[in-house]
Design a protein around this motif. Sequence first.
Motif, short mmCIF file in Angstrom:
data_model
loop_
_atom_site.label_atom_id
_atom_site.label_comp_id
_atom_site.label_asym_id
_atom_site.label_seq_id
_atom_site.Cartn_x
_atom_site.Cartn_y
_atom_site.Cartn_z
N GLN A 75 0.86 -1.18 0.00
CA GLN A 75 0.00 0.00 0.00
C GLN A 75 0.90 1.24 0.00
O GLN A 75 1.72 1.42 0.89
CB GLN A 75 -0.91 0.00 1.23
CG GLN A 75 -1.87 1.15 1.26
CD GLN A 75 -2.80 1.07 2.47
OE1 GLN A 75 -2.56 0.32 3.41
NE2 GLN A 75 -3.83 1.88 2.44
N PHE A 77 1.18 5.38 -0.07
CA PHE A 77 0.45 6.59 0.29
C PHE A 77 1.02 7.76 -0.49
O PHE A 77 2.23 7.90 -0.63
CB PHE A 77 0.56 6.85 1.79
CG PHE A 77 -0.08 5.76 2.62
CD1 PHE A 77 -1.40 5.85 2.99
CD2 PHE A 77 0.65 4.64 3.01
CE1 PHE A 77 -2.00 4.85 3.75
CE2 PHE A 77 0.07 3.64 3.77
CZ PHE A 77 -1.26 3.75 4.14
N ASN A 78 0.16 8.62 -0.98
CA ASN A 78 0.56 9.78 -1.75
C ASN A 78 0.95 10.90 -0.80
O ASN A 78 0.20 11.85 -0.59
CB ASN A 78 -0.58 10.20 -2.69
CG ASN A 78 -0.12 11.21 -3.70
OD1 ASN A 78 1.07 11.37 -3.93
ND2 ASN A 78 -1.07 11.89 -4.32
N GLU A 79 2.13 10.76 -0.20
CA GLU A 79 2.63 11.72 0.78
C GLU A 79 4.08 12.06 0.47
O GLU A 79 4.75 11.36 -0.26
CB GLU A 79 2.58 11.11 2.19
CG GLU A 79 1.22 10.70 2.65
CD GLU A 79 1.25 9.99 4.00
OE1 GLU A 79 2.36 9.67 4.49
OE2 GLU A 79 0.18 9.75 4.56
#
Length: 113
Positions: A75, A77-79
């Motif tokens: 997974q 995360f767009n961070e």
Amino acid sequence: MKSQEKVFSRKSAPERSARMVETIYGCKWSLTVYQLLANGINRPGEMVRSVEGLSTKVLNECLRKNIQFGILERQTFNEIPPRVEYHVTEFGGKFLRIIDALEALQDEIDDDE
């Protein structure tokens, strides 16, 4: 006297699942990764810091194999900075029950010796 007709054919190991178990047991870190995930450690950096002797390169190879088999999922995360976590899939849960059964069998064998 009439010979009996052969009803059964030669049984062979299930090809894909046998290869999967062999590959996972062949990777000495897979079982450790499962233990880490069970304890809530699901980020690669934290995994490497938690296990002495585990390198990022070896961990990434191990994780990649487990993803290919469908045992784990990645997974992203767009961070910023980027964050990645790994989780056991539904299929992976079934597979891990088999691994647990193999470990229980080994414990039983060890107790008999």
